[in-house]
Design a protein around this motif. Sequence first.
Motif, PDB file in Angstrom:
ATOM      1  N   SER A 109      18.479 -19.809  -8.394  1.00  0.00           N
ATOM      2  CA  SER A 109      17.101 -19.314  -8.430  1.00  0.00           C
ATOM      3  C   SER A 109      16.824 -18.550  -7.149  1.00  0.00           C
ATOM      4  N   THR A 136      16.662 -18.171 -12.470  1.00  0.00           N
ATOM      5  CA  THR A 136      15.253 -17.898 -12.180  1.00  0.00           C
ATOM      6  C   THR A 136      15.143 -16.775 -11.162  1.00  0.00           C
ATOM      7  N   HIS A 138      12.076 -14.593  -9.250  1.00  0.00           N
ATOM      8  CA  HIS A 138      10.643 -14.461  -8.977  1.00  0.00           C
ATOM      9  C   HIS A 138      10.474 -13.508  -7.801  1.00  0.00           C
ATOM     10  N   HIS A 166      14.219 -17.238 -16.557  1.00  0.00           N
ATOM     11  CA  HIS A 166      12.829 -17.161 -16.108  1.00  0.00           C
ATOM     12  C   HIS A 166      12.657 -15.955 -15.181  1.00  0.00           C
ATOM     13  N   THR A 168       9.736 -13.520 -13.183  1.00  0.00           N
ATOM     14  CA  THR A 168       8.373 -13.235 -12.734  1.00  0.00           C
ATOM     15  C   THR A 168       8.409 -12.032 -11.806  1.00  0.00           C
ATOM     16  N   LEU A 184      15.841 -14.969 -22.220  1.00  0.00           N
ATOM     17  CA  LEU A 184      14.673 -15.437 -21.482  1.00  0.00           C
ATOM     18  C   LEU A 184      13.972 -16.598 -22.173  1.00  0.00           C
ATOM     19  N   ARG A 185      13.450 -17.504 -21.334  1.00  0.00           N
ATOM     20  CA  ARG A 185      12.569 -18.568 -21.804  1.00  0.00           C
ATOM     21  C   ARG A 185      11.142 -18.322 -21.317  1.00  0.00           C
ATOM     22  N   SER A 186      10.993 -17.617 -20.186  1.00  0.00           N
ATOM     23  CA  SER A 186       9.652 -17.293 -19.705  1.00  0.00           C
ATOM     24  C   SER A 186       9.657 -15.916 -19.054  1.00  0.00           C
ATOM     25  N   ASN A 188       6.869 -13.314 -16.925  1.00  0.00           N
ATOM     26  CA  ASN A 188       5.570 -13.124 -16.292  1.00  0.00           C
ATOM     27  C   ASN A 188       5.585 -11.776 -15.582  1.00  0.00           C
TER      28      ASN A 188
END
Length: 503
Positions: A109, A136, A138, A166, A168, A184-186, A188
């Motif tokens: 991540s 992940t 972000h 994930h 973002t 993808l699972r999420s 943003n």
Amino acid sequence: MDTSSCHSPIRQLPPEILVEIVRHSVLQETRLRDLARLSLVCKRWSIVIGDAAVLWGTINAAEGLSAVRKALEMAKGTPLDISFDEITANITRKDFFESIGERIAQWRSFVLDFTSGDWKFNLKDLKNGEAPNLKTLHLSGGRGAEKSGDVITLFGGQSGLPKLMHVTLVNIPINLAPLQLCGLRSLNLEETWAISSTDIMNIIINSPNIESMCLRWLESLAGEVPSKQVFSRPGSFGNPSIQLPSLLHLSLEYIPVSFLNLLLSTIAAPQLQKFEVDCELKEPRDAQLLLAGLHHHIPIMTRLVANAQTFKVEVSFVAYYHIQIGGLDITLSMEELPFRHSQETLDWVFTHLGKPVKDIAFHLYVDDGDFKLAHLEWLARRITVIRLMLYSDAYTGTDLEKIIPFLSQPTSSAPVTWLFPQVEILETNLGWENGYADIVEMIRSRHSAEDGKDGVAAPVPFREIWLSFGRYRSPPPVNMEFLQEVQKVAKGADVYWEDEKLT
């Protein structure tokens, strides 16, 4: 820690149990420091903790350069969870990025938060390296970053990041097209101007297991239609044709209504648990597009509100409505929409709540704004309000006090009735000093009204009255004479001042 611990029964614990105890005992924000200190307890602890590379894989820039380098050394080949927050970082960007860049293949991540618009990446590996184990990602930049004009292609435009689940992106323009995200699972995306409607539709089509999707402030989608290549995919579009059986949370805020209609008309998400829509309707066509996109989601909306305990409606400014019922959260800004179309739009929403609107007990929150009595009268005739909250800004509010006299007598327009006659609980702050007399008179009028007089049914007496100054940094002295008068005219209702019940 007392070194005698090494001579206690804890010495008998297998190393893997000790590692688990240590893993749960170290604090997230001081993880590396805590591990270093625990390693000094005794020789056995030093060996066990030093050999447990998994303990060292969480690396936070807040702990400084020496701690980061120590963690990278101890983590060996274990997956790395890396975070850099510009507010708390105790290391320069350059030193941090140079330290972690060479280990990009181990990233699990990567969380990066910049506070300023100057987010330019020192990390060449983020642009050119390969991150086959990344789950992940972000990336968040301060406001202004989205207008910089530079668009970044990540990881050399790899055609696949097989483990990425994930994503973002906030205020940082990223070119997603080459990445071909598929697992993808999420997702943003917020104020990321480089994103196109084609990018988003490609991601959705290729991510059937996505569970959470949040799109906010994506102005770049205005008036843009996905490319013909996307439309030409067999079964990609229809009404609806993209099945998202795992989607639980969908949040769409301030994205162009044209794309909102396209997205809502195209996807099917039968398992939704939270559905949020926040949009600005400037003309009748916008309202028509929104309602057309929502139409085939009516069964989902009905299910989301079925077991709701409270139904909330917030009214603020000229025509701003926020409807929050169970898992359904709809905010409509209709300031520029003609009143008739505002009514029609709201009426459509209310009609599809899964039960007769008059059977629903609403909580209505009214905030400061340039109020039109016609809006409140329409709402009062459409919904049953049992809890009314009136809140005015202590410094800038000037209009909320105008509502109180309208609550003190039957309406002048037909059909004649009291405004919100079913209200049992009243909450308001006292942002206007001259409003005391109006509040007392309003309570007196409603509590002394005679049922059937002049053919008008009397309003329900207040059961609870919650008063406060609210929102004052330095509230004025309490006016006890006013509070005593409220108690007197309330005729047995429970009266609260600043959350304390008056006796």
